[in-house]
Design a protein around this motif. Structure first.
Motif, PDB file in Angstrom:
ATOM      1  N   UNK A 189       0.830  -1.208   0.000  1.00 26.75           N
ATOM      2  CA  UNK A 189       0.000   0.000   0.000  1.00 26.75           C
ATOM      3  C   UNK A 189       0.865   1.258   0.000  1.00 26.75           C
ATOM      4  N   UNK A 190       0.430   2.250  -0.777  1.00 25.84           N
ATOM      5  CA  UNK A 190       1.072   3.567  -0.745  1.00 25.84           C
ATOM      6  C   UNK A 190       0.636   4.350   0.485  1.00 25.84           C
ATOM      7  N   UNK A 191      -0.543   4.020   1.007  1.00 25.88           N
ATOM      8  CA  UNK A 191      -1.077   4.727   2.158  1.00 25.88           C
ATOM      9  C   UNK A 191      -2.411   4.132   2.536  1.00 25.88           C
ATOM     10  N   UNK A 192      -3.006   4.712   3.563  1.00 29.74           N
ATOM     11  CA  UNK A 192      -4.300   4.271   4.063  1.00 29.74           C
ATOM     12  C   UNK A 192      -5.238   5.469   4.096  1.00 29.74           C
ATOM     13  N   UNK A 193      -6.519   5.220   3.845  1.00 29.12           N
ATOM     14  CA  UNK A 193      -7.521   6.287   3.892  1.00 29.12           C
ATOM     15  C   UNK A 193      -8.667   5.858   4.790  1.00 29.12           C
ATOM     16  N   UNK A 251     -10.360   9.382  16.291  1.00 31.94           N
ATOM     17  CA  UNK A 251      -8.967   9.193  16.693  1.00 31.94           C
ATOM     18  C   UNK A 251      -8.703   7.738  17.072  1.00 31.94           C
ATOM     19  N   UNK A 252      -9.674   7.111  17.721  1.00 32.21           N
ATOM     20  CA  UNK A 252      -9.525   5.692  18.061  1.00 32.21           C
ATOM     21  C   UNK A 252      -9.539   4.822  16.812  1.00 32.21           C
ATOM     22  N   UNK A 253     -10.373   5.177  15.845  1.00 23.51           N
ATOM     23  CA  UNK A 253     -10.407   4.434  14.583  1.00 23.51           C
ATOM     24  C   UNK A 253      -9.073   4.560  13.850  1.00 23.51           C
ATOM     25  N   UNK A 254      -8.520   5.769  13.824  1.00 18.65           N
ATOM     26  CA  UNK A 254      -7.229   5.967  13.167  1.00 18.65           C
ATOM     27  C   UNK A 254      -6.142   5.139  13.836  1.00 18.65           C
ATOM     28  N   UNK A 255      -6.177   5.074  15.156  1.00 17.76           N
ATOM     29  CA  UNK A 255      -5.189   4.278  15.880  1.00 17.76           C
ATOM     30  C   UNK A 255      -5.350   2.799  15.558  1.00 17.76           C
ATOM     31  N   UNK A 256      -6.606   2.340  15.463  1.00 17.15           N
ATOM     32  CA  UNK A 256      -6.847   0.926  15.173  1.00 17.15           C
ATOM     33  C   UNK A 256      -6.462   0.564  13.746  1.00 17.15           C
ATOM     34  N   UNK A 264      -0.742   3.168  11.187  1.00 15.34           N
ATOM     35  CA  UNK A 264      -0.067   4.057  10.259  1.00 15.34           C
ATOM     36  C   UNK A 264      -0.528   5.496  10.445  1.00 15.34           C
ATOM     37  N   UNK A 265      -0.469   6.240   9.352  1.00 12.16           N
ATOM     38  CA  UNK A 265      -0.873   7.650   9.349  1.00 12.16           C
ATOM     39  C   UNK A 265      -1.881   7.830   8.223  1.00 12.16           C
ATOM     40  N   UNK A 266      -3.152   7.596   8.483  1.00 13.25           N
ATOM     41  CA  UNK A 266      -4.131   7.584   7.396  1.00 13.25           C
ATOM     42  C   UNK A 266      -4.486   8.973   6.878  1.00 13.25           C
ATOM     43  N   UNK A 267      -4.868   9.016   5.611  1.00 12.50           N
ATOM     44  CA  UNK A 267      -5.534  10.186   5.059  1.00 12.50           C
ATOM     45  C   UNK A 267      -6.964  10.176   5.595  1.00 12.50           C
ATOM     46  N   UNK A 268      -7.435  11.305   6.095  1.00 14.77           N
ATOM     47  CA  UNK A 268      -8.775  11.383   6.668  1.00 14.77           C
ATOM     48  C   UNK A 268      -9.686  12.152   5.720  1.00 14.77           C
ATOM     49  N   UNK A 269     -10.855  11.580   5.457  1.00 15.77           N
ATOM     50  CA  UNK A 269     -11.843  12.228   4.592  1.00 15.77           C
ATOM     51  C   UNK A 269     -13.199  12.188   5.277  1.00 15.77           C
ATOM     52  N   UNK A 270     -13.906  13.313   5.267  1.00 21.22           N
ATOM     53  CA  UNK A 270     -15.255  13.365   5.791  1.00 21.22           C
ATOM     54  C   UNK A 270     -16.195  13.987   4.794  1.00 21.22           C
ATOM     55  N   UNK A 271     -17.338  13.322   4.572  1.00 18.67           N
ATOM     56  CA  UNK A 271     -18.368  13.852   3.680  1.00 18.67           C
ATOM     57  C   UNK A 271     -19.449  14.539   4.502  1.00 18.67           C
ATOM     58  N   UNK A 308     -13.093  18.279  13.532  1.00 23.35           N
ATOM     59  CA  UNK A 308     -12.945  18.256  14.985  1.00 23.35           C
ATOM     60  C   UNK A 308     -11.857  17.285  15.411  1.00 23.35           C
ATOM     61  N   UNK A 309     -11.773  16.135  14.729  1.00 21.53           N
ATOM     62  CA  UNK A 309     -10.732  15.164  15.043  1.00 21.53           C
ATOM     63  C   UNK A 309      -9.351  15.710  14.707  1.00 21.53           C
ATOM     64  N   UNK A 310      -9.215  16.363  13.553  1.00 19.57           N
ATOM     65  CA  UNK A 310      -7.928  16.920  13.155  1.00 19.57           C
ATOM     66  C   UNK A 310      -7.474  18.009  14.127  1.00 19.57           C
ATOM     67  N   UNK A 311      -8.414  18.774  14.653  1.00 18.97           N
ATOM     68  CA  UNK A 311      -8.059  19.827  15.609  1.00 18.97           C
ATOM     69  C   UNK A 311      -7.612  19.256  16.943  1.00 18.97           C
ATOM     70  N   UNK A 312      -8.076  18.055  17.289  1.00 20.37           N
ATOM     71  CA  UNK A 312      -7.705  17.410  18.547  1.00 20.37           C
ATOM     72  C   UNK A 312      -6.482  16.510  18.413  1.00 20.37           C
ATOM     73  N   UNK A 313      -6.142  16.129  17.201  1.00 23.73           N
ATOM     74  CA  UNK A 313      -5.167  15.058  16.992  1.00 23.73           C
ATOM     75  C   UNK A 313      -3.741  15.488  17.319  1.00 23.73           C
ATOM     76  N   UNK A 314      -2.963  14.593  17.925  1.00 24.59           N
ATOM     77  CA  UNK A 314      -1.526  14.852  18.043  1.00 24.59           C
ATOM     78  C   UNK A 314      -0.893  14.959  16.658  1.00 24.59           C
TER      79      UNK A 314
END
Length: 284
Positions: free
Chosen positions: A36-40, A98-103, A106-113, A122-128
């Motif tokens: 994989x080149x990355x995760x989304x 954030x818990x889903x990203x941890x599960x 890696x470092x996923x690309x995040x997309x919200x519709x 809101x998750x990006x503003x809270x994320x380390x």
């Protein structure tokens, strides 16, 4: 309401449960054939579900991206309380992401519709730092939805306070019958009935009061992408254009699409996402 072409996962797409520190979430996952080149990680909108991305999953995987579309807490196949709105406060839903990203790892690309974009923000503003590789806001605007849509959302949340989910569905059909006869009364209705009414009420209210957090988000050092159709009644296109400029974000307008480019024009939408994600990998 997004209308996916099917609710049946195509070959190469797996329906499974993502186990996280904040509970289990139903997901659809597509993996590339090779490395994989990355995760989304893809978050659906109000009244939607992971199936809203079903036509994107294989094209994204074929381009090298492991792609996971998730039902949030109380959405469709992810369970949640039916009579308590507090678990659906935006901060709680952001912590779920954030818990889903941890599960996922890696470092996923995040997309919200749509609503998912507000939760993703809101998750990006809270994320380390380095939690996410990028943030894509798809048909999701800078603040509360347009006045006409506020009126519709308020009508729905008020109705859910006194009607059953089945009665509310019948009222929705009277106002806005589905365009796809194959899904009318079957898959779309089943998805609706499996949503938590508390989730719909809580998030419907959020759509009507969301503050403008663009300045906050612009300060987050994360590649950003604003995607929309060429028409949108929920957040008008000029609002999205202005938000993209304020975010210094990459901007994509999908020709022929409206509020759900992921279902209206999936091939073009997938191509735009792949181009953006590939570009972020090349940034220093």
């Amino acid at each position: 309401m997004s209308r996916p072409p099917t609710f049946i996962p195509p070959p190469g797409v797996d329906a499974r449960v993502l186990k996280t520190a904040r509970g289990d979430f139903a997901v659809l996952e597509a993996r590339p054939a090779g490395e994989a080149k990355g995760t989304a990680l893809l978050l659906p909108g109000f009244t939607g579900s992971k199936e809203d991305f079903i036509a994107l999953l294989r094209p994204l995987a074929e381009a090298g991206y492991r792609t996971i579309a998730v039902d949030g807490r109380g959405q469709y196949e992810s369970t949640g309380p039916t009579d308590d709105e507090s678990p659906y406060e935006q901060g709680e839903l952001a912590q779920d992401v954030l818990a889903q990203a941890d599960a996922v790892g890696g470092t996923p690309h995040l997309l919200g519709h749509s609503l998912g974009g507000l939760i993703a923000r809101a998750a990006a503003l809270r994320a380390p730092a380095d939690t996410f590789a990028s943030l894509t806001l798809m048909a999701s605007g800078p603040a509360r939805i347009a006045p006409s849509q506020q009126a519709r959302a308020t009508m729905l949340t008020d109705a859910l306070g006194v009607l059953s989910m089945a009665e509310a569905w019948a009222a929705i059909q009277a106002m806005d019958p589905p365009e796809d006869a194959d899904l009318d009364g079957t898959a779309l209705r089943d998805r609706w009935l499996r949503h938590s009414p508390a989730q719909l009420i809580a998030t419907g209210k959020q759509l009507c009061v969301e503050p403008d957090r663009v300045t906050e988000l612009a300060a987050v050092p994360l590649p950003k992408h604003v995607v929309s159709g060429e028409r949108d009644d929920t957040w008008p296109i000029p609002w999205l254009d202005d938000m993209a400029a304020r975010l210094h974000a990459h901007r994509t307008v999908i020709s022929g699409a409206e509020h759900s480019p992921n279902t209206d024009r999936p091939a073009e939408t997938a191509a735009a996402l792949i181009t953006f994600w590939d570009r972020t990998a090349k940034r220093p």
